[in-house]
Write an enzyme that holds these catalytic residues in place. Structure first.
Site, PDB file in Angstrom:
ATOM      1  N   GLU A  53       0.869  -1.167   0.000  1.00  0.00           N
ATOM      2  CA  GLU A  53       0.000   0.000   0.000  1.00  0.00           C
ATOM      3  C   GLU A  53       0.911   1.225   0.000  1.00  0.00           C
ATOM      4  O   GLU A  53       1.818   1.321   0.832  1.00  0.00           O
ATOM      5  CB  GLU A  53      -0.876  -0.009   1.262  1.00  0.00           C
ATOM      6  CG  GLU A  53      -1.820   1.167   1.282  1.00  0.00           C
ATOM      7  CD  GLU A  53      -2.707   1.199   2.519  1.00  0.00           C
ATOM      8  OE1 GLU A  53      -2.647   0.254   3.330  1.00  0.00           O
ATOM      9  OE2 GLU A  53      -3.447   2.186   2.663  1.00  0.00           O
ATOM     10  N   ARG A 277       5.632 -12.805   9.642  1.00  0.00           N
ATOM     11  CA  ARG A 277       6.209 -11.464   9.491  1.00  0.00           C
ATOM     12  C   ARG A 277       7.610 -11.463  10.032  1.00  0.00           C
ATOM     13  O   ARG A 277       7.910 -12.143  11.020  1.00  0.00           O
ATOM     14  CB  ARG A 277       5.417 -10.456  10.330  1.00  0.00           C
ATOM     15  CG  ARG A 277       4.118 -10.016   9.772  1.00  0.00           C
ATOM     16  CD  ARG A 277       3.500  -8.991  10.701  1.00  0.00           C
ATOM     17  NE  ARG A 277       4.013  -7.655  10.445  1.00  0.00           N
ATOM     18  CZ  ARG A 277       3.492  -6.843   9.537  1.00  0.00           C
ATOM     19  NH1 ARG A 277       2.458  -7.220   8.821  1.00  0.00           N
ATOM     20  NH2 ARG A 277       3.994  -5.639   9.351  1.00  0.00           N
ATOM     21  N   LYS A 287       4.686   0.668   9.027  1.00  0.00           N
ATOM     22  CA  LYS A 287       4.705   1.948   8.334  1.00  0.00           C
ATOM     23  C   LYS A 287       4.004   3.028   9.134  1.00  0.00           C
ATOM     24  O   LYS A 287       4.422   4.175   9.132  1.00  0.00           O
ATOM     25  CB  LYS A 287       4.023   1.791   6.958  1.00  0.00           C
ATOM     26  CG  LYS A 287       4.920   1.197   5.911  1.00  0.00           C
ATOM     27  CD  LYS A 287       4.222   1.142   4.571  1.00  0.00           C
ATOM     28  CE  LYS A 287       3.137   0.096   4.598  1.00  0.00           C
ATOM     29  NZ  LYS A 287       2.491  -0.118   3.305  1.00  0.00           N
TER      30      LYS A 287
HETATM   31  P1  ATP Z   1       2.969  -2.197   7.801  1.00  0.00           P
HETATM   32  O1  ATP Z   1       2.345  -2.890   8.947  1.00  0.00           O
HETATM   33  O2  ATP Z   1       4.400  -1.857   7.988  1.00  0.00           O
HETATM   34  O3  ATP Z   1       2.150  -1.026   7.315  1.00  0.00           O
HETATM   35  P2  ATP Z   1       1.722  -3.709   5.792  1.00  0.00           P
HETATM   36  O4  ATP Z   1       1.595  -5.178   5.874  1.00  0.00           O
HETATM   37  O5  ATP Z   1       0.540  -2.908   6.099  1.00  0.00           O
HETATM   38  O6  ATP Z   1       2.961  -3.278   6.639  1.00  0.00           O
HETATM   39  P3  ATP Z   1       1.840  -3.557   2.961  1.00  0.00           P
HETATM   40  O7  ATP Z   1       2.148  -2.359   2.168  1.00  0.00           O
HETATM   41  O8  ATP Z   1       0.478  -4.098   2.894  1.00  0.00           O
HETATM   42  O9  ATP Z   1       2.292  -3.227   4.417  1.00  0.00           O
HETATM   43  O10 ATP Z   1       2.883  -4.709   2.654  1.00  0.00           O
HETATM   44  C1  ATP Z   1       3.021  -5.335   1.422  1.00  0.00           C
HETATM   45  C2  ATP Z   1       3.400  -6.766   1.648  1.00  0.00           C
HETATM   46  O11 ATP Z   1       4.517  -6.848   2.524  1.00  0.00           O
HETATM   47  C3  ATP Z   1       2.270  -7.554   2.274  1.00  0.00           C
HETATM   48  O12 ATP Z   1       2.086  -8.734   1.541  1.00  0.00           O
HETATM   49  C4  ATP Z   1       2.742  -7.840   3.661  1.00  0.00           C
HETATM   50  O13 ATP Z   1       2.279  -9.094   4.072  1.00  0.00           O
HETATM   51  C5  ATP Z   1       4.265  -7.791   3.530  1.00  0.00           C
HETATM   52  N1  ATP Z   1       4.907  -7.378   4.772  1.00  0.00           N
HETATM   53  C6  ATP Z   1       4.699  -6.236   5.461  1.00  0.00           C
HETATM   54  N2  ATP Z   1       5.423  -6.222   6.598  1.00  0.00           N
HETATM   55  C7  ATP Z   1       6.118  -7.377   6.626  1.00  0.00           C
HETATM   56  C8  ATP Z   1       7.051  -7.953   7.550  1.00  0.00           C
HETATM   57  N3  ATP Z   1       7.399  -7.338   8.684  1.00  0.00           N
HETATM   58  N4  ATP Z   1       7.575  -9.166   7.252  1.00  0.00           N
HETATM   59  C9  ATP Z   1       7.231  -9.793   6.117  1.00  0.00           C
HETATM   60  N5  ATP Z   1       6.374  -9.307   5.220  1.00  0.00           N
HETATM   61  C10 ATP Z   1       5.806  -8.110   5.455  1.00  0.00           C
HETATM   62 MG    MG Z   2      -0.343  -1.815   7.597  1.00  0.00          MG
END
Ligand code: ATP
Ligand code: MG
Length: 583
Positions: A53, A277, A287
């Site tokens: 995102e 994760r 983020k």
């Molecule tokens: P955040 O919690 O930091 O906002 P998010 O999961 O909301 O992370 P996205 O932009 O949706 O962020 O992430 C894109 C992809 O990266 C998703 O498929 C998510 O599962 C993966 N991802 C995000 N954070 C991690 C992490 N700490 N370890 C492994 N994969 C991750």
């Molecule tokens: Mg998020």
């Protein structure tokens, strides 16, 4: 109504895998191999996607997802799309879209197609109409609060909305009017009609669309209703014919919903697989929280070298090779854990040790005067740039009567087992001569400002012809030739291994390390460092790994310390054989 994805769980401390141990078996790879073997998708290629995102910069956790999505597709000759899940206008920006693309490429991957969920807004709307017509979706007038109250809990079923049994005609009328902009934000939503008593809360008539009169960064004012992430994500995968949709564990409970939409619509059956994760000790990988650090100016922007963002660690001198090696070694599992930050640092040092050019720098300089070295004389020593890599060549390092050494390399009264310079003690000046300290000069406050010594001309190059040994070799810089620079030393951004380890009423930012940066302006550097290049990796001998910072100019050099030399991971691994967060 907010369009939120599941929140990531806070770090829990578990044992990190040992880099020395065999890389754990990877169930994702096994799954794809099996699907290729059984030709589950016929002759179609393996297709994956990385779906960020664009509401912030990518962090080290995303590097894991990127390596999995792109890495596995590459292994099986498949393709990976980069898809921006841009369903939240207002929180998403072009700056993030640009930085995410730059970061994916920096990590070493190239996407097949660049896609946006917003490319599918039209199709998603058509499908919503289709679901309404099939009696599978309805317009609900309850407020966000009321919807929450009706939803029930983990132990109690939800209750039906009084609007659940609207006629198809009424639903179509209201939904098209929602789209036409007739209603204010928050007054109505479109919900899937599934089962308010489902044990899975995600199946209790989830919201598909909300009204949001907001300008979207790509579609402008074309829409005033926006799909929820949970409605957009699975169908976006399906539209791109993603065969293996890999994501983190918090989406496990959403998988039945994604499948439900795909089945109702009879579209390409993407399969989802969840993995753990990446959590790192002393680090926040969210983020939302990183945005808070930026907005509250607790750091100097997303690419502050203390940030766990890819742009931050890149500026700090981390390399994509080390990050990929770390991600591979930390493995993939089905339970969330926490990995020691020292393990990442270990992989980074290992990489830098091989590639970094050496140089000598007195970080906290102390003048060393060689009383028996001819005044005004200078000579040059040829020194290898990288003992690990003969192809890196050699350079000429100037030497003269007055040098700078590191303050901590001299003690007037040496503690037991201190083998560096002290009065009457002989040490080697790296690549140069043996010197013996004779006396010190102090200022009025009693601080040592100069050490006077004598040298043995017969030890030129660093060895004594009579075979006598010294117990220590120290680095030095010729005072007359030295250059100055600003040097930024970084420490962990958080003081606790688990930044979420909080007292009552505390916020995670209360665990910020107040000493995460130290700026040193008094350092003296060997003159070759005036030619350091942006992106070049350096080892300041006996001090650490460094690189030029983006703030650097030829007139005002600025270096970042990527990491100090000391590798505590090796010790952790030895003492715990696997490295719990012992420090
Ligand atoms: P955040 O919690 O930091 O906002 P998010 O999961 O909301 O992370 P996205 O932009 O949706 O962020 O992430 C894109 C992809 O990266 C998703 O498929 C998510 O599962 C993966 N991802 C995000 N954070 C991690 C992490 N700490 N370890 C492994 N994969 C991750
Ligand atoms: Mg998020």
């Amino acid at each position: 109504m907010t369009n939120s994805k599941p929140e990531s769980p806070a770090a829990q401390n578990q044992v990190a895998p040992s880099p020395a141990a065999a890389i754990p078996s990877n169930f994702l790879r096994d799954q794809i191999a099996e699907d290729v073997r059984t030709k589950k998708y016929g002759d179609a290629q393996i297709q994956t996607r990385f779906p960020p995102e664009p509401n912030g910069y990518l962090h080290i956790g995303h590097a894991k997802a990127i390596c999995i999505d792109f890495g596995l597709a590459d292994e099986f000759g498949g393709k990976t799309n980069l898809r921006f899940d841009d369903t939240n206008p207002g929180k998403e920006e072009q700056e993030y879209v640009d930085s995410i693309q730059a970061d994916v490429r920096w990590l070493g991957f190239e996407w097949d197609r660049l896609c946006y969920a917003s490319d599918y807004f039209g199709q998603l709307y058509e499908w919503a109409i289709q679901l309404i017509k099939a009696g599978k979706a309805y317009v609900d007038d309850l407020s966000a609060d009321e919807i929450r109250q009706h939803r029930g809990t983990l132990t109690e079923p939800g209750t039906d909305s009084p609007y659940r049994d609207r006629t198809t005609e009424e639903n179509l009328d209201l939904f098209t009017r929602m789209k036409a902009g007739e209603f204010p934000d928050g007054t109505r939503v479109l919900r899937a009609k599934i089962d308010m008593t489902s044990p899975n809360i995600n199946m209790r008539d989830p919201v598909m669309y909300r009204i949001l009169h907001a300008t979207h960064q790509r579609t402008g004012d074309e829409w005033c209703i926006y799909p929820m992430y949970d409605y957009a994500h699975g169908q976006s995968d399906s539209l791109e014919r993603v065969t293996h949709s890999m994501c983190t564990l918090e989406f496990t409970d959403h998988q039945p919903l994604y499948r439900w939409f795909i089945e109702q619509l009879g579209i390409f059956p993407t399969q989802q697989f969840e993995f753990d994760r990446l959590n790192l000790t002393y680090t926040l990988l969210s983020k939302r929280k990183l945005l808070q650090l930026v907005q509250e100016k607790r750091v100097n922007g997303w690419d502050d070298p203390r940030m766990p963002t890819l742009s931050g660690i890149r500026r700090r001198g981390f390399t994509p090779e080390a990050l990929r090696a770390f991600v591979a070694a930390s493995g993939v599992s089905r339970t969330n854990g926490s990995t020691d930050i020292e393990m990442l640092e270990h992989y980074q040092r290992d990489d830098l040790n091989r590639r970094a050019s050496r140089a000598m720098v007195a970080l906290r300089p102390l003048k060393l005067v060689i009383d028996n070295y001819p005044d005004g004389q200078e000579e040059f020593f040829e020194v290898a740039n990288n003992p690990e890599d003969p192809s890196a060549g050699a350079r000429q390092v100037p030497f003269s009567r007055e040098l700078y050494i590191e303050q901590e390399d001299f003690r007037e009264t040496p503690p037991p087992r201190y083998h560096r310079l002290s009065l009457g003690k002989e040490v080697r000046l790296r690549n140069a001569y043996f010197v013996t300290a004779q006396r010190v000069v102090k200022d009025a406050a009693g601080n040592i400002v100069e050490v006077h010594c004598s040298y043995d001309p017969a030890t030129r190059g660093g060895d004594a012809p009579d075979g006598r040994k010294v117990k220590s070799t120290i680095h030095w810089v010729s005072a007359a030739h030295a250059i100055e620079a600003e040097i930024r030393l970084y420490d962990k951004l958080f003081t606790k291994a688990d930044p979420y380890d909080l007292e009552e009423g505390q916020d995670v930012l209360d665990n910020l390390n107040p000493n995460s940066i130290e700026i040193v302006t008094s350092a003296r550097l060997e003159p070759s460092l005036a030619n350091a290049q942006m992106g070049e990796h350096l080892q300041f001998e006996r001090v650490g790994y460094f690189c030029l910072d983006t703030d650097s100019t030829p007139a005002n050099l600025v270096f970042n310390r990527t990491l100090p030399l000391k590798d505590s991971w090796a010790r952790i691994e030895k003492t715990t054989s696997g490295g719990a967060a012992a420090r």
